[in-house]
Design an enzyme around this catalytic site. Structure first.
Site, mmCIF file in Angstrom:
data_model
loop_
_atom_site.group_PDB
_atom_site.id
_atom_site.type_symbol
_atom_site.label_atom_id
_atom_site.label_comp_id
_atom_site.label_asym_id
_atom_site.label_seq_id
_atom_site.Cartn_x
_atom_site.Cartn_y
_atom_site.Cartn_z
ATOM 1 N N HIS A 89 0.855 -1.182 0.000
ATOM 2 C CA HIS A 89 0.000 0.000 0.000
ATOM 3 C C HIS A 89 0.892 1.233 0.000
ATOM 4 C CE1 HIS A 89 1.120 0.166 4.181
ATOM 5 N NE2 HIS A 89 0.537 -0.994 4.441
ATOM 6 N N HIS A 96 4.033 1.278 2.222
ATOM 7 C CA HIS A 96 5.178 0.569 1.641
ATOM 8 C C HIS A 96 5.778 1.388 0.488
ATOM 9 C CE1 HIS A 96 2.596 -3.000 2.979
ATOM 10 N NE2 HIS A 96 3.719 -3.197 3.645
ATOM 11 N N SER A 135 -1.612 -3.469 5.814
ATOM 12 C CA SER A 135 -2.187 -4.557 5.007
ATOM 13 C C SER A 135 -3.363 -5.168 5.753
ATOM 14 C CB SER A 135 -1.127 -5.627 4.730
ATOM 15 O OG SER A 135 0.018 -5.038 4.139
HETATM 16 P P1 AMP Z 1 4.901 -5.081 6.547
HETATM 17 O O1 AMP Z 1 4.612 -5.482 5.137
HETATM 18 O O2 AMP Z 1 3.679 -4.824 7.368
HETATM 19 O O3 AMP Z 1 5.889 -6.010 7.213
HETATM 20 O O4 AMP Z 1 5.621 -3.668 6.478
HETATM 21 C C1 AMP Z 1 6.803 -3.527 5.720
HETATM 22 C C2 AMP Z 1 7.398 -2.184 5.993
HETATM 23 O O5 AMP Z 1 6.470 -1.162 5.622
HETATM 24 C C3 AMP Z 1 7.734 -1.972 7.473
HETATM 25 O O6 AMP Z 1 8.971 -1.276 7.566
HETATM 26 C C4 AMP Z 1 6.592 -1.124 7.938
HETATM 27 O O7 AMP Z 1 6.913 -0.298 9.041
HETATM 28 C C5 AMP Z 1 6.311 -0.272 6.704
HETATM 29 N N1 AMP Z 1 4.946 0.243 6.760
HETATM 30 C C6 AMP Z 1 3.793 -0.469 6.873
HETATM 31 N N2 AMP Z 1 2.740 0.376 6.982
HETATM 32 C C7 AMP Z 1 3.235 1.633 6.952
HETATM 33 C C8 AMP Z 1 2.665 2.941 7.043
HETATM 34 N N3 AMP Z 1 1.360 3.114 7.183
HETATM 35 N N4 AMP Z 1 3.487 4.003 6.987
HETATM 36 C C9 AMP Z 1 4.833 3.834 6.853
HETATM 37 N N5 AMP Z 1 5.430 2.634 6.764
HETATM 38 C C10 AMP Z 1 4.658 1.556 6.811
#
Ligand code: AMP
Length: 293
Positions: free
Chosen positions: A38, A41, A191
């Site tokens: 999203h 990311h 997500s």
């Molecule tokens: P994930 O796919 O949830 O493991 O997240 C992957 C990376 O994206 C991690 O470094 C998260 O902190 C970052 N991330 C997820 N959601 C957000 C958001 N809303 N704002 C900024 N970074 C995000």
């Protein structure tokens, strides 16, 4: 921007790609994710593309960081959409390994544990979660080699834990924290927001509003952390659909609780909304901040 985006699924191929990029003098950027990309990311991918010459995004739903009763099986996945997003953001390599590629002997004999920082907040509510995170990120750092690695402040505790791990284990990696991205109504992008029913989605921004009202209170002089935490709890509990895991006011680097908010502090929370666990956080600070001694 468009780039040739290559999908790689083996450790060897990604290591070769990163080595060749560095041999050409390129600065390598790494963006680890669990996919279902999203705008949050994508903001990391954009930061990496702006600061690095060769960007590797990883998409891996890491079983090691899910507890037995958590959402590993239903975690949302859409590799085609993720590849399109990576292409649009100028990513050079998408590393999407299988579980067998990452963990040929499952569970792995070797794991990485960061002490202290993992004991509070999400670590207290998700036993083993951060060991799963640090183990997979250590592997991604070892596979990629020298790079800048981008993580979101949405997962503030995760960022602090990974930065600590990189320092303690001397990874040749510069850990970069990026701003939390929100929906227009304040809900932190995740997500897992895909799990929310329309009724849950409607109240989900209450978490942001509670934090933002607390931020305003701190800025206008209410610097008693216990009172601010109680205020946030009561604002969230006003909607009975929420069950709070924790609300804490901590030092942004050490994650140790603070009693008096006389410098910027991290106000962080996790709450369940129906079957979905949501996290959010905000840095709160007195205005003007009390000068450091
Ligand atoms: P994930 O796919 O949830 O493991 O997240 C992957 C990376 O994206 C991690 O470094 C998260 O902190 C970052 N991330 C997820 N959601 C957000 C958001 N809303 N704002 C900024 N970074 C995000």
């Amino acid at each position: 921007m468009t780039a040739m985006t290559e999908l790689l699924t083996t450790i060897e191929a990604v290591r070769d790609a990163a080595d060749s990029a560095r041999a050409r003098g390129a600065r390598v950027g790494l963006v680890p994710t669990m996919g279902y990309l999203h705008e949050g990311h994508r903001s990391l991918l954009r930061a990496a593309a702006a600061e690095c010459d060769f960007v590797i995004a990883t998409i891996f739903v890491n079983p090691l960081q899910f507890g037995p009763s958590e959402d590993l099986d239903r975690y949302p996945r859409d590799l085609d959409a993720d590849l399109a997003a990576c292409r649009a953001e100028g990513v050079h390599v998408v590393f999407a390994p299988s579980v067998e590629e990452m963990y040929p002997s499952a569970p792995p004999a070797t794991t990485v544990h960061v002490a202290r920082l993992t004991e509070r907040m999400c670590g207290a509510h998700r036993p083993g979660h951060f060991d799963g995170v640090t183990t997979v990120v250590a592997k991604l750092f070892a596979i990629t080699g020298s790079c800048r690695a981008y993580f979101g402040r949405k997962d503030a505790q995760q960022l602090a834990v990974i930065a600590q791990m990189a320092r303690d284990l001397d990874f040749p990696v510069e850990v970069v924290g990026c701003p939390l991205v929100r929906e227009a109504d304040g809900l932190a992008l995740s997500s897992r927001n895909a799990y929310l029913t329309p009724a849950e989605r409607a109240v989900a921004p209450n978490l942001f509003r509670a934090l933002d009202d607390a931020r305003a209170s701190v800025a206008t002089g209410d610097v008693d952390a216990a009172r601010i935490v109680a205020f946030v709890r009561s604002r969230i509990e006003a909607e009975p659909r929420f069950t709070i895991d924790y609300v804490e006011c901590v030092d942004p680097d050490t994650l140790e609780p603070v009693a008096r908010i006389d410098r910027p502090a991290l106000l962080a929370l996790a709450a369940r909304l129906g079957a979905t666990r949501l996290i959010d956080n905000m840095v709160v600070a007195p205005d003007p901040p009390t000068a450091n001694p």
